[in-house]
Design a protein around this motif. Structure first.
Motif, PDB file in Angstrom:
ATOM      1  N   HIS A  54       0.808  -1.221   0.000  1.00 26.80           N
ATOM      2  CA  HIS A  54       0.000   0.000   0.000  1.00 26.80           C
ATOM      3  C   HIS A  54       0.839   1.269   0.000  1.00 26.80           C
ATOM      4  CE1 HIS A  54      -3.519   2.509   0.725  1.00 26.80           C
ATOM      5  NE2 HIS A  54      -2.860   3.100   1.713  1.00 26.80           N
ATOM      6  N   PHE A  55       1.841   1.341   0.865  1.00 22.25           N
ATOM      7  CA  PHE A  55       2.599   2.577   1.034  1.00 22.25           C
ATOM      8  C   PHE A  55       3.736   2.644   0.013  1.00 22.25           C
ATOM      9  CE2 PHE A  55       0.800   1.693   5.263  1.00 22.25           C
ATOM     10  CZ  PHE A  55       0.056   2.849   5.430  1.00 22.25           C
ATOM     11  N   LYS A  56       3.668   3.645  -0.861  1.00 23.52           N
ATOM     12  CA  LYS A  56       4.641   3.770  -1.946  1.00 23.52           C
ATOM     13  C   LYS A  56       6.055   4.016  -1.430  1.00 23.52           C
ATOM     14  CE  LYS A  56       1.389   5.316  -5.491  1.00 23.52           C
ATOM     15  NZ  LYS A  56       1.051   6.350  -6.499  1.00 23.52           N
ATOM     16  N   GLN A  57       6.158   4.601  -0.254  1.00 23.94           N
ATOM     17  CA  GLN A  57       7.466   4.866   0.321  1.00 23.94           C
ATOM     18  C   GLN A  57       8.211   3.565   0.642  1.00 23.94           C
ATOM     19  OE1 GLN A  57       7.384   7.069   4.016  1.00 23.94           O
ATOM     20  NE2 GLN A  57       9.230   8.220   3.473  1.00 23.94           N
ATOM     21  N   LEU A  58       7.459   2.495   0.771  1.00 23.91           N
ATOM     22  CA  LEU A  58       8.056   1.199   1.106  1.00 23.91           C
ATOM     23  C   LEU A  58       8.383   0.359  -0.124  1.00 23.91           C
ATOM     24  CD1 LEU A  58       5.828   0.185   4.167  1.00 23.91           C
ATOM     25  CD2 LEU A  58       8.058   1.336   4.166  1.00 23.91           C
ATOM     26  N   PRO A  61      13.803  -1.980  -3.088  1.00 24.80           N
ATOM     27  CA  PRO A  61      14.240  -3.348  -3.417  1.00 24.80           C
ATOM     28  C   PRO A  61      14.229  -4.297  -2.219  1.00 24.80           C
ATOM     29  CG  PRO A  61      15.623  -1.752  -4.543  1.00 24.80           C
ATOM     30  CD  PRO A  61      14.738  -0.959  -3.647  1.00 24.80           C
ATOM     31  N   ALA A  62      14.748  -3.839  -1.085  1.00 30.99           N
ATOM     32  CA  ALA A  62      14.804  -4.703   0.104  1.00 30.99           C
ATOM     33  C   ALA A  62      13.400  -5.078   0.574  1.00 30.99           C
ATOM     34  CB  ALA A  62      15.573  -4.005   1.223  1.00 30.99           C
ATOM     35  N   ASN A  63      12.469  -4.121   0.559  1.00 31.07           N
ATOM     36  CA  ASN A  63      11.109  -4.390   1.024  1.00 31.07           C
ATOM     37  C   ASN A  63      10.330  -5.282   0.055  1.00 31.07           C
ATOM     38  OD1 ASN A  63      11.434  -2.970   3.375  1.00 31.07           O
ATOM     39  ND2 ASN A  63      10.540  -1.083   2.585  1.00 31.07           N
ATOM     40  N   ILE A  64      10.646  -5.216  -1.218  1.00 30.38           N
ATOM     41  CA  ILE A  64       9.998  -6.110  -2.181  1.00 30.38           C
ATOM     42  C   ILE A  64      10.381  -7.556  -1.898  1.00 30.38           C
ATOM     43  CG2 ILE A  64       9.961  -6.797  -4.629  1.00 30.38           C
ATOM     44  CD1 ILE A  64      10.104  -3.801  -5.292  1.00 30.38           C
ATOM     45  N   LEU A  65      11.627  -7.769  -1.494  1.00 32.34           N
ATOM     46  CA  LEU A  65      12.063  -9.114  -1.104  1.00 32.34           C
ATOM     47  C   LEU A  65      11.362  -9.561   0.178  1.00 32.34           C
ATOM     48  CD1 LEU A  65      15.877  -8.823  -1.909  1.00 32.34           C
ATOM     49  CD2 LEU A  65      14.142 -10.078  -3.194  1.00 32.34           C
ATOM     50  N   PRO A 301      10.731   0.197  12.342  1.00 32.57           N
ATOM     51  CA  PRO A 301       9.845   1.338  12.636  1.00 32.57           C
ATOM     52  C   PRO A 301       8.783   1.543  11.563  1.00 32.57           C
ATOM     53  CG  PRO A 301      12.137   1.921  13.036  1.00 32.57           C
ATOM     54  CD  PRO A 301      12.152   0.589  12.362  1.00 32.57           C
ATOM     55  N   TRP A 302       9.133   1.286  10.290  1.00 32.63           N
ATOM     56  CA  TRP A 302       8.140   1.488   9.232  1.00 32.63           C
ATOM     57  C   TRP A 302       6.966   0.528   9.378  1.00 32.63           C
ATOM     58  CZ3 TRP A 302       7.067  -2.802   6.405  1.00 32.63           C
ATOM     59  CH2 TRP A 302       8.083  -3.756   6.217  1.00 32.63           C
ATOM     60  N   PHE A 303       7.219  -0.675   9.876  1.00 28.30           N
ATOM     61  CA  PHE A 303       6.123  -1.622  10.071  1.00 28.30           C
ATOM     62  C   PHE A 303       5.258  -1.212  11.251  1.00 28.30           C
ATOM     63  CE2 PHE A 303       4.606  -6.025  11.344  1.00 28.30           C
ATOM     64  CZ  PHE A 303       3.671  -6.100  10.328  1.00 28.30           C
ATOM     65  N   GLN A 304       5.898  -0.691  12.289  1.00 27.82           N
ATOM     66  CA  GLN A 304       5.143  -0.213  13.450  1.00 27.82           C
ATOM     67  C   GLN A 304       4.215   0.934  13.059  1.00 27.82           C
ATOM     68  OE1 GLN A 304       8.252   0.836  16.214  1.00 27.82           O
ATOM     69  NE2 GLN A 304       9.059  -1.250  16.298  1.00 27.82           N
ATOM     70  N   LYS A 305       4.716   1.887  12.251  1.00 25.49           N
ATOM     71  CA  LYS A 305       3.884   3.012  11.799  1.00 25.49           C
ATOM     72  C   LYS A 305       2.782   2.536  10.863  1.00 25.49           C
ATOM     73  CE  LYS A 305       7.556   6.465  12.246  1.00 25.49           C
ATOM     74  NZ  LYS A 305       8.421   7.440  11.548  1.00 25.49           N
ATOM     75  N   SER A 306       3.115   1.574  10.022  1.00 22.98           N
ATOM     76  CA  SER A 306       2.106   1.030   9.100  1.00 22.98           C
ATOM     77  C   SER A 306       0.976   0.357   9.861  1.00 22.98           C
ATOM     78  CB  SER A 306       2.757   0.023   8.146  1.00 22.98           C
ATOM     79  OG  SER A 306       3.744   0.634   7.347  1.00 22.98           O
ATOM     80  N   LEU A 307       1.339  -0.407  10.896  1.00 25.95           N
ATOM     81  CA  LEU A 307       0.312  -1.074  11.708  1.00 25.95           C
ATOM     82  C   LEU A 307      -0.620  -0.044  12.357  1.00 25.95           C
ATOM     83  CD1 LEU A 307       2.284  -3.930  13.538  1.00 25.95           C
ATOM     84  CD2 LEU A 307       0.741  -4.125  11.594  1.00 25.95           C
ATOM     85  N   LYS A 308      -0.040   1.045  12.842  1.00 23.02           N
ATOM     86  CA  LYS A 308      -0.856   2.086  13.480  1.00 23.02           C
ATOM     87  C   LYS A 308      -1.843   2.682  12.483  1.00 23.02           C
ATOM     88  CE  LYS A 308      -0.486   6.328  16.186  1.00 23.02           C
ATOM     89  NZ  LYS A 308       0.445   7.333  16.797  1.00 23.02           N
ATOM     90  N   LEU A 309      -1.381   2.914  11.255  1.00 25.77           N
ATOM     91  CA  LEU A 309      -2.253   3.482  10.222  1.00 25.77           C
ATOM     92  C   LEU A 309      -3.317   2.484   9.779  1.00 25.77           C
ATOM     93  CD1 LEU A 309       0.436   5.313   8.058  1.00 25.77           C
ATOM     94  CD2 LEU A 309      -1.253   6.375   9.577  1.00 25.77           C
ATOM     95  N   SER A 320      -3.652   8.008   1.028  1.00 23.88           N
ATOM     96  CA  SER A 320      -2.975   7.408   2.197  1.00 23.88           C
ATOM     97  C   SER A 320      -1.711   6.662   1.795  1.00 23.88           C
ATOM     98  CB  SER A 320      -3.924   6.460   2.917  1.00 23.88           C
ATOM     99  OG  SER A 320      -4.318   5.376   2.066  1.00 23.88           O
ATOM    100  N   SER A 321      -1.645   6.228   0.520  1.00 20.66           N
ATOM    101  CA  SER A 321      -0.466   5.498   0.057  1.00 20.66           C
ATOM    102  C   SER A 321       0.774   6.391   0.013  1.00 20.66           C
ATOM    103  CB  SER A 321      -0.718   4.922  -1.338  1.00 20.66           C
ATOM    104  OG  SER A 321      -0.960   5.936  -2.269  1.00 20.66           O
ATOM    105  N   LEU A 322       0.566   7.717   0.064  1.00 22.39           N
ATOM    106  CA  LEU A 322       1.683   8.658   0.019  1.00 22.39           C
ATOM    107  C   LEU A 322       2.140   9.100   1.392  1.00 22.39           C
ATOM    108  CD1 LEU A 322       0.433  10.925  -2.919  1.00 22.39           C
ATOM    109  CD2 LEU A 322       2.002   8.978  -3.045  1.00 22.39           C
ATOM    110  N   MET A 323       1.532   8.542   2.441  1.00 23.78           N
ATOM    111  CA  MET A 323       1.898   8.926   3.813  1.00 23.78           C
ATOM    112  C   MET A 323       3.338   8.538   4.138  1.00 23.78           C
ATOM    113  SD  MET A 323      -1.478   7.922   6.052  1.00 23.78           S
ATOM    114  CE  MET A 323      -2.983   8.861   5.962  1.00 23.78           C
TER     115      MET A 323
END
Length: 326
Positions: A54-58, A61-65, A301-309, A320-323
């Motif tokens: 969902h979040f384009k910031q994520l 390459p590493a996150n795609i894996l 931390p990015w997963f923690q923030k994603s869970l909160k959202l 919201s995908s641009l957050m």
């Protein structure tokens, strides 16, 4: 991963499902616990998939894996765990021969995909730290998506060939068991392709990664970094942190994988009475699919923030995908 492998010469021995040896209450508790583990695996990895997708910031390459690994872990929770855990609780295969074939194919697929995805993670971190400029120019999310797709296709073709083309499961019926008849040559090839070669690559590359990361830390402490290079310093620090965090993921993965393959190597082919030990040791590998999202929740931390959202339903907001979740 072949949970129960036998030489074809051994044949299918007569087997009867044992009667239930525990009380009904214990029996129910075991099934509830199994369902809870499978549900936790599915929900945890589904949250990882939603976050990275969902979040384009994520979309790195590493996150795609990580996304690829989460998809394979999700398949473990949906298809593999329910059948595997019910077989352990019942001490008998009750799902029939067709589901046995499906179980074997999915199990082998998610095993090889997971191992080779972790190998790609090691390659990605090695390139990011060793050749940062080449990495930023050449390794894009599109390149990693292609590599990930090739990994899934290769694993599917390899496992289909391994299970069905070389004679496994041909004219075999074992009531009460889900076994595969694999000759020693095929087992050795499978061991090389799925375990020895990728795991050796993982260990070698991550050894280099941590050596390089240590050198970078020493160099940064020894130099007086000017403001003009602060951006590169932050970027370099980010790459080292990503390498360390993914190193935790890789270490836990190898730790969960080792018990199965140690048993696989140690137990002789002719000791079919001990193959239940191999079956039991596989639980550690499957539990890795449950542990991975917990690692993300604790260290990313990015997963923690994603869970909160996600849990506050802010993902349904416009744009919201641009957050910012980094």
């Amino acid at each position: 991963m072949n949970l129960t492998a036998m030489n074809q010469s051994d044949g299918c021995q007569e087997y009867f499902c044992p009667e239930r040896s525990v009380s009904l209450s214990v029996y129910v508790i075991l099934y509830v616990a199994a369902a809870a583990v499978a549900l936790l695996t599915v929900c945890g990895n589904l949250l990882v998939i939603i976050s990275v997708s969902h979040f384009k910031q994520l979309h790195t390459p590493a996150n795609i894996l990580i996304l690829s690994l989460a998809v394979s872990d999700l398949l473990v929770g949906v298809f593999v765990m329910p059948l595997y855990l019910s077989g352990l609780i019942e001490s008998c295969w009750i799902s029939g021969p067709v589901m046995c074939l499906f179980f074997k194919l999915v199990t082998c697929q998610v095993t090889s995909v997971s191992v080779h995805t972790v190998s790609l993670i090691a390659v990605d971190r090695f390139l990011a730290l060793s050749y940062p400029f080449v990495y930023s120019e050449k390794i894009s999310p599109t390149v990693i998506c292609i590599a990930t797709l090739c990994n899934w296709l290769f694993s599917l073709l390899y496992n289909f060939s391994f299970l069905f083309i070389n004679g496994n499961f041909t004219d075999v019926t074992c009531p009460g068991k889900c076994v595969s008849f694999v000759d020693e040559v095929s087992s050795f090839i499978d061991l090389l392709v799925v375990f020895l070669m990728p795991c050796t690559l993982i260990i070698i590359l991550y050894t280099h990664v941590f050596v390089i990361a240590k050198k970078h830390v020493t160099a940064i402490r020894a130099l007086q970094v000017h403001n003009s290079t602060s951006k590169n310093r932050v970027s370099d620090k980010s790459e080292r942190k990503a390498a360390i965090l993914l190193g935790i993921l890789v270490f836990v993965f190898l730790l969960c994988l080792l018990p199965f393959y140690i048993c696989y190597l140690v137990i002789p082919y002719d000791r079919t009475d001990l193959f239940y030990v191999i079956d039991l040791s596989a639980i550690f590998f499957y539990l890795n699919s449950t542990i991975n999202p917990i690692i993300y929740a604790l260290f990313y931390p990015w997963f923690q923030k994603s869970l909160k959202l996600i849990f506050t339903f802010k993902v349904f907001n416009t744009d919201s995908s641009l957050m910012n979740v980094m």
